[in-house]
Design an enzyme around this catalytic site. Structure first.
Site, short mmCIF file in Angstrom:
data_model
loop_
_atom_site.label_atom_id
_atom_site.label_comp_id
_atom_site.label_asym_id
_atom_site.label_seq_id
_atom_site.Cartn_x
_atom_site.Cartn_y
_atom_site.Cartn_z
N LYS A 296 3.65 -15.44 3.13
CA LYS A 296 3.94 -16.23 1.93
C LYS A 296 5.44 -16.49 1.93
O LYS A 296 6.18 -16.10 1.01
CB LYS A 296 3.47 -15.44 0.69
CG LYS A 296 3.49 -16.23 -0.60
CD LYS A 296 2.43 -17.33 -0.67
CE LYS A 296 2.62 -18.17 -1.93
NZ LYS A 296 1.72 -19.33 -1.99
N ASP B 121 -6.11 -7.21 4.00
CA ASP B 121 -7.23 -6.60 3.28
C ASP B 121 -8.10 -7.70 2.68
O ASP B 121 -9.33 -7.69 2.84
CB ASP B 121 -6.68 -5.69 2.17
CG ASP B 121 -7.79 -5.03 1.38
OD1 ASP B 121 -8.76 -4.55 2.00
OD2 ASP B 121 -7.71 -5.01 0.13
N ASP C 107 -2.33 -18.50 1.07
CA ASP C 107 -3.30 -19.23 0.22
C ASP C 107 -4.00 -20.32 1.03
O ASP C 107 -5.21 -20.52 0.93
CB ASP C 107 -2.63 -19.80 -1.05
CG ASP C 107 -1.31 -20.50 -0.77
OD1 ASP C 107 -0.79 -20.40 0.36
OD2 ASP C 107 -0.78 -21.15 -1.70
N ASP D 161 -11.97 -9.34 4.23
CA ASP D 161 -13.23 -9.40 3.47
C ASP D 161 -13.78 -10.82 3.46
O ASP D 161 -14.99 -11.04 3.62
CB ASP D 161 -13.00 -8.94 2.01
CG ASP D 161 -13.35 -7.47 1.82
OD1 ASP D 161 -13.28 -6.72 2.81
OD2 ASP D 161 -13.68 -7.08 0.68
N TYR E 252 0.81 -1.22 0.00
CA TYR E 252 0.00 0.00 0.00
C TYR E 252 0.84 1.26 0.00
O TYR E 252 0.42 2.29 -0.51
CB TYR E 252 -0.91 0.02 1.23
CG TYR E 252 -2.18 -0.74 1.07
CD1 TYR E 252 -2.17 -2.12 0.93
CD2 TYR E 252 -3.41 -0.09 1.05
CE1 TYR E 252 -3.34 -2.83 0.79
CE2 TYR E 252 -4.59 -0.79 0.91
CZ TYR E 252 -4.55 -2.16 0.78
OH TYR E 252 -5.72 -2.86 0.64
C1 IPM Z 1 -10.30 -1.52 3.67
C2 IPM Z 1 -10.54 -0.95 2.30
C3 IPM Z 1 -9.38 0.00 1.99
C4 IPM Z 1 -8.12 -0.82 2.01
C5 IPM Z 1 -9.54 0.75 0.66
C6 IPM Z 1 -10.80 1.57 0.65
C7 IPM Z 1 -8.35 1.60 0.33
O1 IPM Z 1 -10.66 -1.96 1.36
O2 IPM Z 1 -10.28 -0.74 4.65
O3 IPM Z 1 -10.15 -2.73 3.77
O4 IPM Z 1 -7.79 -1.49 1.02
O5 IPM Z 1 -7.45 -0.81 3.04
MG MG Z 2 -10.65 -3.90 2.17
#
Ligand code: IPM
Ligand code: MG
Length: 370
Positions: free
Chosen positions: A195, A251, A227, A255, A146
């Protein structure tokens, strides 16, 4: 006590859900004798519209001057919103990344657990869910891909893009310490995800995490390749307590973990620096498609406010009260549309409520608990 909360309502459903979290905080204030003052801070698309940039220096100063920051969500529809025609450094997300960096918020904690009340919403089979699961991802937030050097240029007439993944041992050590200390308050298990079979940064990660582990003899440490971790999260989420990982892996895995828990509308998150300061936000995005309709689920934001009470303000009893209020309201069958059972036969006993009504019900349950 008095607390000064910076409030980034943001874009999409952000303003609606933040309003409900403030409602619940005010109920906590009334019931337990605290005073919360709120200072609106512009960030994201709304800041671009007002100032031309997603985060101004003034906004950073406002955030720094707060005891903690509560955030809704930022960003719009990437296909249709004019914000995404701007160059990347001027888009809504750039504001969030700049804020994380400016406030040194290197530790991002994202819990993912199964609400008993929402077991049916979990996409995993009953035999996989078993006794349920309760995990927390500790994601490094200010390093790695990032924030590494990046560029796009032509090499021999061919466009080439480069992103770099760098970690130094100090960055790894400080996030590892955070993960181990959270694990001490939980089930004392850390799974460090990397990894290391491919990446140098992961090999250093593993080495430093091993060193830090020596200071936490009560905590069991495992290493897992990313993975495999993605697979294990759907195969047996109950095996995890704290997952420690770098920025990009975190990240993606966070999710996945939120989806596995059944509703992304329920999950909170917090980002910390080395002090008690924190930025608290729901794990979900700005859902521009349902913005302004009063149908969004405010629970993730309300639970983020509960984390703020617990971690930044050291108000454990009050944080418990908010979390219990959420459970009480769910037990009574109140649901925003995203967590309402889909099948007609299953809908009996549930009441569909709006975003604002859900906030009021939880606020009332907090008051009733005191
Ligand atoms: C999160 C989001 C952010 C990230 C984006 C919006 C830049 O996906 O907070 O997980 O990737 O960190
Ligand atoms: Mg995210």
């Amino acid at each position: 006590m008095q607390f000064h909360v910076g409030v980034i309502a943001g874009d999409g459903i952000g303003p609606e859900i933040v309003e409900e979290a403030k409602k619940v905080l005010d109920a906590v204030g009334k019931a337990y004798g605290h005073e919360f003052s709120y200072e609106p801070i512009l960030m994201g698309g709304c800041s671009i519209d007002a100032t031309g940039v997603p985060l101004t220096d003034e906004a950073i100063q406002q955030a720094k001057g707060s005891d903690a920051v509560l955030m809704g969500s930022i960003g719009g529809d990437t296909r249709t919103s004019p914000w995404y025609k701007l160059e990347p450094s001027l888009r809504p997300e750039a504001g969030l990344l700049k804020l994380r960096k400016s406030l040194n918020l290197f530790a991002n904690l994202r819990p993912a657990y199964l609400f008993d009340e929402l077991r049916k919403a979990c996409p995993l089979k009953e035999e996989v869910i078993g006794k349920g699961f309760d995990l927390a991802i500790m994601r490094e937030l200010t390093g790695g891909l990032y924030f590494g050097k990046r560029e796009t240029k032509k090499v021999d007439g061919v466009l080439q893009a480069t992103d770099t993944l760098t970690y130094n041992e100090n960055e790894i050590r400080r996030i590892a310490k955070k993960a181990f200390s959270i694990a001490m308050q939980r089930r004392k298990k850390v799974t460090s995800v990397d990894k290391a079979n491919v990446l140098d940064s992961s090999r250093l990660w593993r080495k430093v995490v091993e060193e830090v582990a020596k200071d936490y003899p009560e905590v069991t440490l495992d290493h897992m390749l990313v993975d495999n971790c993605a697979m294990q999260l759907v195969k047996d989420p109950g095996q995890f307590d704290v997952i420690l990982t770098e920025n990009m892996f975190g990240d993606i895995l966070s999710d996945e973990a939120s989806m596995v828990s059944g509703s992304i509308g329920m999950l909170s998150s917090a980002s910390f620096n080395d002090t008690d300061f924190g930025l608290y936000e729901p794990s979900h995005g700005s859902a521009p498609d349902i913005a302004g309709q009063d149908i969004a689920n405010p629970i993730a934001t309300i639970l983020s406010a509960a984390m703020m009470l617990r971690f930044s303000f050291k108000l454990d009893k009050e944080a418990d009260a908010v979390e219990n209020a959420v459970k009480t309201v769910l037990k009574k069958g109140y649901r925003t549309v995203d967590i309402l059972p889909q099948e007609k036969e299953e809908i009996a006993g549930f009441t569909q409520v709006s975003c604002s009504r859900m906030g009021s019900l939880i606020a009332d349950a907090v008051k009733a608990s005191a």
